[in-house]
Design a protein around this motif. Sequence first.
Motif, PDB file in Angstrom:
ATOM      1  N   ALA A 118      72.525 -51.231  74.171  1.00 30.35           N
ATOM      2  CA  ALA A 118      71.859 -52.017  75.219  1.00 30.35           C
ATOM      3  C   ALA A 118      71.257 -51.110  76.282  1.00 30.35           C
ATOM      4  N   GLN A 119      71.980 -50.065  76.642  1.00 33.06           N
ATOM      5  CA  GLN A 119      71.450 -49.131  77.630  1.00 33.06           C
ATOM      6  C   GLN A 119      70.198 -48.429  77.115  1.00 33.06           C
ATOM      7  N   ALA A 120      70.193 -48.127  75.811  1.00 34.70           N
ATOM      8  CA  ALA A 120      69.008 -47.503  75.215  1.00 34.70           C
ATOM      9  C   ALA A 120      67.814 -48.454  75.255  1.00 34.70           C
ATOM     10  N   MET A 121      68.040 -49.762  75.066  1.00 38.70           N
ATOM     11  CA  MET A 121      66.960 -50.757  75.125  1.00 38.70           C
ATOM     12  C   MET A 121      66.345 -50.778  76.517  1.00 38.70           C
ATOM     13  N   ILE A 122      67.195 -50.719  77.557  1.00 33.34           N
ATOM     14  CA  ILE A 122      66.683 -50.734  78.925  1.00 33.34           C
ATOM     15  C   ILE A 122      65.838 -49.483  79.182  1.00 33.34           C
ATOM     16  N   GLU A 123      66.288 -48.348  78.649  1.00 38.64           N
ATOM     17  CA  GLU A 123      65.528 -47.111  78.833  1.00 38.64           C
ATOM     18  C   GLU A 123      64.182 -47.172  78.127  1.00 38.64           C
ATOM     19  N   ARG A 124      64.098 -47.976  77.043  1.00 39.53           N
ATOM     20  CA  ARG A 124      62.823 -48.118  76.327  1.00 39.53           C
ATOM     21  C   ARG A 124      61.932 -49.188  76.956  1.00 39.53           C
ATOM     22  N   GLY A 125      62.393 -49.809  78.063  1.00 41.21           N
ATOM     23  CA  GLY A 125      61.563 -50.762  78.775  1.00 41.21           C
ATOM     24  C   GLY A 125      61.815 -52.205  78.428  1.00 41.21           C
ATOM     25  N   LYS A 126      62.836 -52.525  77.657  1.00 42.50           N
ATOM     26  CA  LYS A 126      63.148 -53.911  77.353  1.00 42.50           C
ATOM     27  C   LYS A 126      63.586 -54.625  78.627  1.00 42.50           C
TER      28      LYS A 126
END
Length: 428
Positions: A361-369
Amino acid sequence: MPLVAFGLNHLTAPVSLREQVAFDGDRARLAMSDLRQQAGVDEAMILSTCNRTELYCSVHPGAEHVPAEWLHRHHHLTAEKLDEFLYRHDEDDAVRHIFRVATGLDSMVLGEPQILGQVKDAYQMAREVQTLGPPMERLLQHTFAVAKRVRSDTRIGAHTVSVAFTAVRLAEQVFTDLRDACVLLVGAGDTVELAARHLAGKQVKRLLVANRTLETAQTLAHQHGGYAIALSDLGKHLAEADIVISSTAARQPVITRNMVEAAIATRRRRPMFMVDIAVPRDIEPTVSELRDVFLYGIDDLRQVIDEHLRSRETAANEAGAIIDLQVDRYMNWRRALTLRNPVLDLRASAEAHRDDVLARAQAMIERGKSPEETLAFLANTLTNKLLHAPSARLREAALSGDLDLLNAAERLYGLDADADPNPGADEA
């Protein structure tokens, strides 16, 4: 870890050997620490009284022999000299043995109460030197509870037959009227104090109390109308005594043959009755060879004690039943320590899934989700991961008709009792 108990007592070994393996207070502390440091020993306690020396240990598998070997080395005794007198108890039998010891069922005097205090002293000493862990800590607390219950639920202590009482009773058989006798008590511990109480009740003509610490002797003598002397002055007063009862913690005899010979000469051959209830012995054994001296040791009291035991046999059987039940309860708790805890495994698995999904989930936020999309992913993915394994098992249970598992799941997850007893059947 296996629990073992090694020891010898009044039933298995003569006093000459028991005194060689006895531990007094300071030596017991050092010995317990040394025993605990032996390879394979996880917990240790030493119980040493006038009638027994016992080692209680939790050990690593395969190290069950270590305590006995340590006892050989510590006292410089060969296996050939010691092992034939030693007994060993393992696991359930070790628990049963300490329960029997603490309740007085294994004592020379059946049901005698002093042994419980001695077990408590050994426990306190082990705590002070930090040789106990949770399993034996629990064992000792359980032991004290069992002893208390046996005392309250049976008549094991209904009749006084302590070693101190027996010594006084024996003296009374030799001297018909103790009101004409001068009695010398050597020592000031529990046994001597009990003897002083019994003698005071018999209204002895004169009571002398000798102890290494004069103040201690004065305290005991004052309580019972006696006269205190220092142990160093024992030879000066020995001739005054018709009866001598001795129980000290000395490592060497405090009353020698020469002292007794001199006393008999001063008494003009009037007989002396002497009881040595100390281990190691307080009175040189060769004193028994002297004319006009009647010396009884701790083992000699057995015949007198046996006369008083019949009334306690029924109580002993009742106590044995209580002990058997409590052995099972303690051992069930102890064995549970070795079982895998499914709660810990379940929590570890859930935390691993949580960390994995949270990282994604943290990776998704970093990708702009967006936060909404990320939270929905986290919630759905974590729910699916946590429920996947139990859901699969419940589907299998529904197909096979395993109602036990289905009912257990209902109880485990707190589901409505009226819910479908075959969850997942339609999906299957």
